[in-house]
Structures are given as structure tokens and as C-alpha cells.
Design a protein around this motif. Structure first.
Motif, short mmCIF file in Angstrom:
data_model
loop_
_atom_site.label_atom_id
_atom_site.label_comp_id
_atom_site.label_asym_id
_atom_site.label_seq_id
_atom_site.Cartn_x
_atom_site.Cartn_y
_atom_site.Cartn_z
N VAL A 346 0.82 -1.20 0.00
CA VAL A 346 0.00 0.00 0.00
C VAL A 346 0.86 1.26 0.00
N SER A 347 2.05 1.19 0.61
CA SER A 347 2.85 2.42 0.69
C SER A 347 3.93 2.51 -0.39
N TYR A 348 4.35 1.39 -0.95
CA TYR A 348 5.47 1.46 -1.89
C TYR A 348 5.20 0.80 -3.23
N HIS A 349 4.53 -0.34 -3.20
CA HIS A 349 4.50 -1.15 -4.42
C HIS A 349 3.09 -1.28 -4.97
N GLN A 350 2.47 -0.13 -5.16
CA GLN A 350 1.07 -0.17 -5.62
C GLN A 350 0.94 -0.83 -6.98
N ASP B 36 10.82 6.16 -1.33
CA ASP B 36 9.88 5.93 -2.42
C ASP B 36 8.46 5.84 -1.90
N LEU B 37 8.26 6.35 -0.69
CA LEU B 37 6.96 6.20 -0.06
C LEU B 37 5.89 6.98 -0.82
N ARG B 38 4.83 6.28 -1.19
CA ARG B 38 3.70 6.95 -1.84
C ARG B 38 2.47 6.50 -1.09
N TYR B 39 1.74 7.44 -0.56
CA TYR B 39 0.52 7.04 0.12
C TYR B 39 -0.55 6.72 -0.90
N LEU B 40 -1.22 5.63 -0.66
CA LEU B 40 -2.23 5.17 -1.62
C LEU B 40 -3.32 6.21 -1.80
N PHE B 112 -0.49 8.43 -11.15
CA PHE B 112 0.19 7.16 -10.95
C PHE B 112 -0.07 6.28 -12.17
N HIS B 115 -0.79 1.47 -13.32
CA HIS B 115 -1.97 0.65 -13.63
C HIS B 115 -2.65 1.11 -14.90
#
Lengths: 537, 415
Positions: A346-350, B36-40, B112, B115
Motif C-alpha cells: 500500500v505504501s510502496y508497491h502499488q 519511495d513512499l507513496r501514500y495510496l 500514478f 496501472h
């Protein structure tokens, strides 16, 4: 391997030297000064001394009697109330003392009386002659009854150990659908007997020690002579003898004091509550350590694989057992990794999950005030608190907790939008998976490591999880239990032993005992037991 | 005494070293952490990209991104305000990446692209050239290269991305699934992914073919939620035929017959139906194809040119008979229908070849690649001149239809 093993022994030896120095100091303060002194000849003096030593405790009963011999010898019977079996005491000790008339005893000198009693009067199984105070108090406090005679410093102890103890019940921690329903009790004698009833062989040997200077706790080593490795036995004896401690209240004390590896969350000594499981381990050449006062029996040497084995595996059909084995390994991995994998995704590997799943997760995260890792951390903590509360709660209040926990935490928190439903699902599934493991002690290790992995996942994603898992593997392969590598038979690889790991091979294929254990006697099945294809062939 | 203290100092140094290593490793973990933190919930998931020509002509292109509004997708989830499941953002730029980054002036979340499922190219843009558009997709590690590419026929990609759809709440899912369903049941279009497009540019000089999609109904209703509440929808996307390219530029759209003919020849037909006139009476019957395969053989002709032999093998069964007098119990009838079916397949394939050689003059068939793989010597000679020589290549199509049944009924009820 061998070198490593020797080092283990050496270390234990060194510990002994260090400890004995410490123990000397200890002795000066603690040791009772009367220890080696003999009993007094005079009954009154003895009685006074006992009462004084025991602080006139009310549960120490003194029963004065007079023998019916010509000189009417005074006899003093001493016992601790509640620790003896009253009925047996009356029937086998007090009544014979009263009833017997001593034709020969009339001439007997006082110091011949104890021997005579031992041989002719007392009909209990264990009767000993007592010479000094140390022995006297030891026996008294084990629940023996002691008989002192006027005019001699010899006494007799007679075993009438009894009193109320918990009966044999179903084991509480290791449930099984199929298999014996009995679990160990707090009484060491009952426990050893339960094992004996499983293995009726004169080769099942038992060594008893007393550990704990104040508690004087009986500790037994049980093993099958000829199967158990002599080196391990020697090592174990050394380690047990090196223990100088005031009290041993549970086998956990022993476990912690004989472990080679202290700095590890993984248990290197296994504890078992089922007699059949202990018997199985003895048959593989392992050694059991029984401690009075606890139903948990220790097994050494321990390898990690043992925590995934349940005694039931061997009672079920092998294909089903194999499936259950794999299920356990998978569950352990889930219990260990699932929250951290969730957080990492959820935080890095979406990009690593299917689009539809990502959108669902994203929709759930919408408006949740905490970042995913904090959410997971909080929920894990909440779950741990709940779990601990349920264990410690008075059982009457247990239901309340499950309702409050289930409803409030599970539902309201999600409805209020404070945590996302996905985290609740992950945490609850992790919790369920962690209960699949038949061994509670490894489950605890997984609980701890879960938080470490969560931390790694929330800072470094999959990379962090990989790092920690790698470190864990390194650590695991470095652990030894009584010289046996903890990760055996995977690393180092013992190909033959893989028959009882991820799979449980059919019994007719498990011809040999685990390698490195029963070194002198590796063959379990002498005859070829392959199933016959056709009747009569 | 001094020895002792020296030893002590040594031990102290060792302890220092351990501490230093621990500190360094802690630093390396903590300082590197979260890079590389990305909040969903701070991501805008882009489902599709659309590229058009900039209508003002000032810049090269006009990019449209279809972004999912996650809170609206799962209607049952709490906190949603109710509304369209997706929205689009449009921005002009000289390159794709420029337009994407310029979009950040309009979005509250970071876009993003991992997908992203589809790249839609407007017809005008397609005529101008598609290869410059796929470089970013290949180069950027965040964007997958298995996203499928389509041409918006007769309209802008932007308009297509703004269309609401009824069967899938996310419009691009509907378009994406449409091609796959069509490929699996009718075989007139087939999925072309970015990586295939890029592979075509290599040896063999195969020219691109892309499926195309158009909008049916009242176009002006396409982006209204009202569109969703009507039966049928006022405007809806529908697949058209394959679009053929030359040197990365759109040349023409194939006719339906040619389109499927090309699909036969590219071995992309998974299942389809062939409608035939009944042999002895008025009316039609249908042969359903379950399995189709194509084999190419390349032979050398006396003049040094290659001869392409395409052998199509079709397996199917009769699934509908709307005329009297077809006796499916008779093996001769079945064989006859098989011959008819193979004739249709052959004629479709030949139509596609004629189109490619005579009208498009573009090797959308991939024959160059076949020659390169099977007769490298010929290819070496023709390579430089392939574009001019391709129309002259002779070919032979043979087709064998193998009918294996006639459904769960014998004679037709039509008398």
C-alpha cells in the motif's frame, strides 16, 4: 559441526566455574547451619528443634504416641498437613504403630527400632532411614511422614505423599481431534508414569535431581537408553548441575537456564503438554526434562521443524497430515509477513497488485486519517492487547471482552472511518493464522517479529522485508540447540530427514530416526513395511 | 598494570568500532528510509492515456488522462460523495511527459501510471505518426509496456475517454474488455500491446495494425451521467475494424472482411463464426470456429522473389441452420459445408492480402519478418527495398476446414 558442539560444552563448563564462585558467596548467607548435623536422641529436643526451625508453622503436625512394647517407647510422628494422604497415613502408618505388639521389641535397643519398623511394621512402598536434618526436612516437605523414636538419633520416613492435586485433564494448549485426550498434570510422578505407560521398556531411563535451594524442586531427565546421544546427555547433566538458584517454579526456569542461545526470539527448548508427543520425541532419541509443579515438559535438542509438527500428524492419514503440515508453514509465514506485506504494497508497491484490488484498497483508504503503516501498527497493538486481556481476564468476563473487542474494534472503528476495513481484515486474518501453529512458543516469536517486519516494511517496503527476512534466516542458521543446528534438516540439508518436514511421509517410509540424534541406533523399522499389492503375496 | 590498561583501551576501541558499525547501519536504514513512499490515498490512478493533435497548433500534442476517483468506484464504501467513477485531465505539450507534468497544475494527487491499461490515439494524431508516442511508455519504468493501444476512429481520443459506460463503471475497462471479448468470439479485432508495436519496428519491417474504436449514438451525450440512466445509453463506444499503418502513420481502416482476413493471417483469431449460404436452398447457416491456426511457408521463386504460402487450418462445428434440406447426419453434407467455410476464410484472407499489397502498399502482414526468419538470404537482398518490393510478392493461401459436429440437434426444424 562437531567443533561447534564441543564449544557449546566448553561454554557450559565455563559458566559452571563462574557460577560456583557466585554460589559460594550465596551459600554463606543461605545455607542452614544444621544441615549435616544428626538428629537428637531425645524426642522432646527434636520436637522443639523442628518447631523452632519451621517457625511453629501450624500445618506441621506432631503426633506423639507410645509403642506397646515393654518399655513403652515414645514415638513422634511428624508430617505436613495437606501434603500427605490422610487415609494412607492412618491405614499404613498410624494404625500399625498403634496395633502392633512387640514381643521382640521389648528387648530391642532404641537404635534398632527404626530398622525393625522399616522391615516389619510400615507397609508403605518407600521407607527410608533418616540420619541428618537436611534429609529430614527434605522428606518432610516432599510430603513424607517422619517417625522419630525416643533414645535414638535415627528416624524413618515413609512415603504417604498425597493431598489434593489437579487430576489428569485434556491438555489446554495442544488440542487434537484424534489422539489421546490426556495431558500432563502438576505432579511429576503422575507425569513420569504417563510417559512410562506409553513406552513400556526397561530402556526408558529416568534420572532425578533436585534443583532450587529453597523450593527443592524434583527435576527428572527421561530418555531411552541407547537412543539418546550420550554427549547430549552429558552436556545436559552438566548444565542442570550448574544451576544454582533459590527456586524453580516452572519448567520455564530450567528452559531459560539451559539454553545455549539467549539472544533470540526463537525457542530453542520445546515444551510439550501431551504425553504422546513426549513419547514420540523420546523415540526419536530426544531427551525430556520434567519439572515438578508444571504440566509442561521440556524436550532437547529442539529444532525449528518440531514446532510445525503436531502429534496428530502421525495419527491422521499421511496425505491429510502433509496438507496440514504445509498449511502450518503457510500460516506461519502469513502470521509473520502479512501485515508488513500489506503495508509495503500500500505504501510502496502499488503496481504489484491487480488494478481492481488497488482501486478497492484506495477507496477504503479514502479519508482514513493515518498512514497505512501507522494504521497497521495500531491495529496490531490493539489486537495484542485484546489477546492478552482475554488470556488474563477472569473467564466470566471473557465474553464481555470478545463482544467489546469484536464489535467496538472491528466494526465501529471502521464505520467511524478511523481505520480502513482492509487493515482489519489483514490483522484478523494474521491473528487467525498465528493460532494455527501447534506450538504456542513459536507463535510468540512470530508476534514479536511481526512488529520488526512492520517497521522494516514501513520504511523500506519489500526491500526492508527482504532485509529482515534475510537477517532472520542468517540468525536462524546460527542457532544451535545442544549442538543440533536449529534449521536442520533444511540447512544443513539432511535429505533423509525431509520425510518429516513439509511432508509427512507414510509411516512405512519413515524407516530411520532423524539423523544426528539416535546415532547409534538409527533404524526405526526393522522389517520392510511397504503395503502389499495383493493379498497373500 | 599498564598492560591491563592497554588491553582495556583495545577493548574500548573494539566496542567503539561495533558502535560505529551499528550507528552507520542504523543511518543507512533510517536515512534511506521512505525514499519511495507513496501514500495510496495520495495517488491518482491513471487508467488510460489519450493523445490528440493540439487543435490550436501551438504545440505538438494534447494529452488526456483518465483518472479513477477511487472514492466513487466502490459505491458501497463509506465516505464517497457520489459521482462519476473517473474524471479526465487534459493538457497540451510538446512531449507526452511535458503534458503529464503540466497536469499537476490541475490535480490534487500525484498521477500514478503503473496501472494504466490503454493508450488511445486520436485519428488525426494517428495519421501524424504513433511511434513518438510510445517511447515514454517503453522508457519509463513506472508504465507497463503491456498496455493495449487503440485508434479512436473519427473522433478525438479525449472525447472517447470522456464517455461514460454502462457495463463497466470505469469506461476504459469497458473498452479494454471489448477488444478481448471480440477477439475471443468474433475475431475481427485483436489486442495490440505497446511492446508488440515496438517489436515490429525491428527486423522485418512489419507495419503496425491497431484496433479502432468509435462512438455510436449521440456524441454530445457521451460525458453526461444521464447517459448511464438511459436504456440504451445515448452514446456508447463500439469497436470498428483494424487500422493499418505505414511507417507509423495511419493509412486506412480495413473493411470488416479484410479486418478478419488479417486476423486469420496473423493467427489472432481465437474463435469466430462464419455465415454461409445454404448449399441447396435459400437461407443461411453458421459454422462456429473453435480453433484456428496459420502456418507460413516461404519458398524461393525462380526470379529470386519469395513466394509466401499461407496454410490456414480451421476447426469448427455447425451451430445454426436457418434453411431446410441440410442433412447433418450425412457426412457428405458436412464435408461440403466444410469446403464452403474454407472458401470463405480463404477469400477473406486474400482480400486482406489484396488490400495490403495493392491499396495500402504496406507490409501489415509481417511477411518481411517471415522472409527474414525463413529465407534470410532473400531478405538480405530485399531488405533495403522492401517497401517497394512488398506489393510484388506472390502468395498462395490454402485453407482446410475441419468440421467436428453440428451441435446437440440433428435435422433443422426449418422445413
Amino acid at each position: 559441526m562437531v567443533g561447534r558442539y564441543k564449544r557449546g560444552v566448553g561454554r557450559a563448563g565455563k559458566k559452571t566455574a563462574k557460577q560456583s564462585a557466585r554460589a559460594e558467596k550465596h551459600e554463606q548467607q543461605q545455607l542452614e547451619p544444621y544441615a549435616d548435623r544428626p538428629l537428637f536422641a531425645e524426642l522432646k529436643q527434636n520436637r522443639q528443634f523442628i518447631a523452632q526451625q519451621m517457625g511453629e508453622s501450624a500445618d506441621v503436625i506432631f503426633r506423639e504416641m507410645q509403642l506397646m512394647n515393654s518399655i513403652r517407647t515414645n514415638v513422634l510422628v511428624v508430617y505436613v498437613q495437606g501434603m500427605v494422604d490422610d487415609e494412607r497415613m492412618n491405614e499404613f502408618v498410624l494404625q500399625p504403630l498403634h496395633r502392633e505388639r512387640f514381643a521382640q521389641a521389648a528387648e530391642a535397643r532404641p537404635d534398632e527400632l527404626p530398622g525393625m519398623f522399616k522391615n516389619h511394621v510400615l507397609s508403605t512402598g518407600i521407607v527410608n532411614e533418616i540420619k541428618d536434618w537436611k534429609q529430614f526436612f527434605e522428606k518432610l516437605l516432599l510430603g513424607y511422614c517422619l517417625i522419630l523414636f525416643e533414645g535414638t538419633s535415627k528416624a524413618i520416613s515413609s512415603s504417604v505423599v498425597g493431598g489434593e492435586r489437579r487430576g489428569i485433564e485434556e491438555p489446554k494448549t495442544e488440542m487434537a481431534i484424534r489422539g489421546p485426550r490426556e495431558g500432563f498434570t502438576e505432579s511429576i510422578r503422575v507425569n513420569t508414569a504417563m510417559i512410562r505407560r506409553k513406552i513400556r521398556s526397561p530402556k526408558l531411563w529416568l534420572e532425578q535431581k533436585t534443583i532450587g535451594e529453597l523450593t527443592q524442586t524434583p527435576v527428572c531427565i527421561m530418555y531411552i537408553q541407547g537412543l539418546a546421544d550420550e554427549n547430549v546427555l552429558k552436556d545436559l547433566r552438566e548444565r542442570l548441575d550448574a544451576i544454582k538458584i533459590d527456586g524453580v517454579l516452572e519448567s520455564g526456569y530450567i528452559e531459560e537456564l539451559i539454553e545455549e542461545q539467549m539472544w533470540t526470539p526463537f525457542p530453542t527448548v520445546m515444551n510439550i503438554e501431551r504425553p504422546d508427543a513426549v513419547a514420540g520425541n523420546l523415540l526419536e532419541g530426544r531427551i525430556a526434562i520434567l519439572v515438578d509443579g508444571t504440566p509442561f515438559v521440556l524436550i532437547v535438542p529442539t529444532i525449528m521443524n518440531m514446532f510445525f509438527q503436531s502429534s496428530e500428524d502421525y495419527y491422521q492419514r499421511y496425505d491429510i497430515a502433509t496438507f496440514l503440515r504445509m498449511l502450518r508453514f503457510v500460516s506461519f509465514l502469513i502470521a509473520l509477513l502479512m501485515p508488513s506485506v500489506y503495508v509495503a504494497i500500500v505504501s510502496y508497491h502499488q503496481e504489484m497488485i491487480p488494478t481492481q484490488l488497488l482501486l478497492k484498497l484506495a477507496a477504503q483508504r479514502e479519508g482514513v486519517p493515518f498512514p497505512a503503516y501507522l494504521e497497521a501498527f495500531i491495529m496490531e497493538l490493539v489486537f495484542e492487547i485484546l489477546r492478552e486481556a482475554v488470556i488474563r481476564m477472569p473467564s466470566a468476563a471473557g465474553n464481555t471482552i470478545s463482544i467489546v473487542g469484536g464489535l467496538v474494534i472491528g466494526q465501529s472503528v471502521v464505520e467511524a472511518g478511523i481505520v480502513s476495513p482492509a487493515v482489519v481484515i489483514v490483522v484478523s486474518f494474521t491473528a487467525i493464522a498465528s493460532f494455527v501453529s501447534p506450538a504456542y512458543s513459536l507463535g510468540i516469536a512470530a508476534r514479536l517479529l511481526r512488529f520488526l517486519l512492520l517497521l522494516a516494511a514501513s520504511t523500506l517496503g519489500f526491500y526492508g522485508i527482504g532485509l529482515v527476512v534475510l537477517l532472520l534466516l542468517l540468525h536462524l542458521s546460527n542457532i544451535r540447540s545442544f549442538g543440533i543446528p536449529y534449521t536442520k534438516p533444511f540447512a544443513p540439508l539432511y535429505f533423509k530427514d525431509l520425510k518429516d518436514t513439509l511432508v509427512r511421509a507414510p509411516l512405512w517410509l519413515m524407516r530411520e530416526r532423524p539423523q544426528k540424534l539416535a546415532v547409534n541406533n538409527p533404524v526405526r523399522e526393522q522389517i520392510e513395511l511397504e503395503p502389499r499389492k495383493e493379498p497373500g503375496q | 598494570m599498564s598492560g591491563h590498561s592497554a588491553k582495556g583501551r583495545l577493548r574500548g576501541m573494539a566496542a567503539m568500532k561495533v558502535k560505529a558499525v551499528l550507528l552507520l547501519s542504523a543511518c543507512s536504514i533510517l536515512l534511506g528510509g521512505c525514499w519511495d513512499l507513496r501514500y495510496l490515498d495520495k495517488l491518482g490512478v491513471v487508467m488510460a492515456l489519450g493523445v490528440d493533435v493540439d487543435p490550436t497548433g501551438k504545440q505538438e500534442l494534447r494529452l488526456t488522462a483518465q483518472v479513477v476517483l477511487a472514492q466513487n468506484v466502490a459505491a458501497e464504501s463509506k465516505g464517497g460523495i457520489g459521482g462519476a467513477p473517473v474524471t479526465t485531465f487534459t493538457e497540451t505539450g510538446n512531449t507526452m511527459f511535458e503534458a503529464i507534468r503540466k497536469m499537476s497544475a490541475k490535480t490534487s494527487r500525484r498521477l500514478f501510471f503503473s496501472h494504466t491499461q490503454m493508450l488511445i490515439i486520436g485519428e488525426k494524431m494517428a495519421r501524424r505518426g504513433i511511434y513518438p508516442l510510445v517511447d515514454l511508455i517503453e522508457r519509463n519504468p513506472d508504465i507497463r509496456t503491456d498496455i493495449s493501444v487503440m485508434v479512436a476512429r473519427g473522433l478525438k481520443a479525449e472525447q472517447l475517454l470522456q464517455t461514460t459506460t454502462q457495463m463497466e463503471s470505469i469506461p476504459i475497462n469497458q473498452m479494454h474488455e471489448m477488444i478481448e471479448v471480440n477477439q475471443e468470439s468474433y475475431g475481427m479485432n485483436y489486442v495490440v500491446e505497446v511492446n508488440e508495436l515496438i517489436r515490429m519496428t525491428g527486423k522485418g519491417q512489419q507495419q503496425a495494425v491497431l484496433p479502432s474504436i468509435r462512438l455510436e449514438g449521440r456524441k454530445e451525450m457521451r460525458n453526461k451521467m444521464d447517459n448511464l440512466t438511459r436504456i440504451p445509453a445515448s452514446a456508447y463506444p463500439a469497436l470498428s475494424t483494424l487500422a493499418a499503418f505505414k511507417e507509423g502513420k495511419l493509412v486506412d481502416f480495413l473493411k470488416p472482411k479484410e479486418s478478419r482476413g488479417l486476423a486469420w493471417l496473423q493467427d489472432e483469431v481465437k474463435s469466430t463464426i462464419i455465415t454461409l449460404a445454404c448449399p441447396n436452398s435459400d437461407g443461411h447457416l453458421v459454422v462456429e470456429v473453435h480453433d484456428a491456426s496459420r502456418k507460413y511457408k516461404v519458398e524461393r521463386e525462380p526470379d529470386g522473389m519469395p513466394l509466401i504460402k499461407a496454410n490456414l487450418l480451421v476447426t469448427g462445428s455447425i451451430q445454426e441452420i436457418m434453411c431446410p434440406g441440410v442433412d447433418v447426419g450425412n457426412e457428405g453434407t458436412i464435408d461440403e459445408i466444410g469446403l464452403l467455410a474454407s472458401g470463405v476464410v480463404k477469400s477473406e484472407a486474400e482480400a486482406a492480402i489484396r488490400k495490403a499489397q495493392q491499396s495500402l502498399r504496406s507490409d501489415v502482414l509481417g511477411w518481411g519478418l517471415e522472409v527474414y526468419l525463413k529465407e534470410p538470404a532473400i531478405w538480405k537482398r530485399l531488405e533495403k527495398d522492401w517497401e517497394r518490393r512488398f506489393p510484388e510478392v506472390a502468395s498462395e493461401v490454402t485453407c482446410t476446414a475441419n468440421l467436428i459436429g453440428s451441435g446437440v440437434r440433428g435435422e433443422s426444424i426449418v422445413k
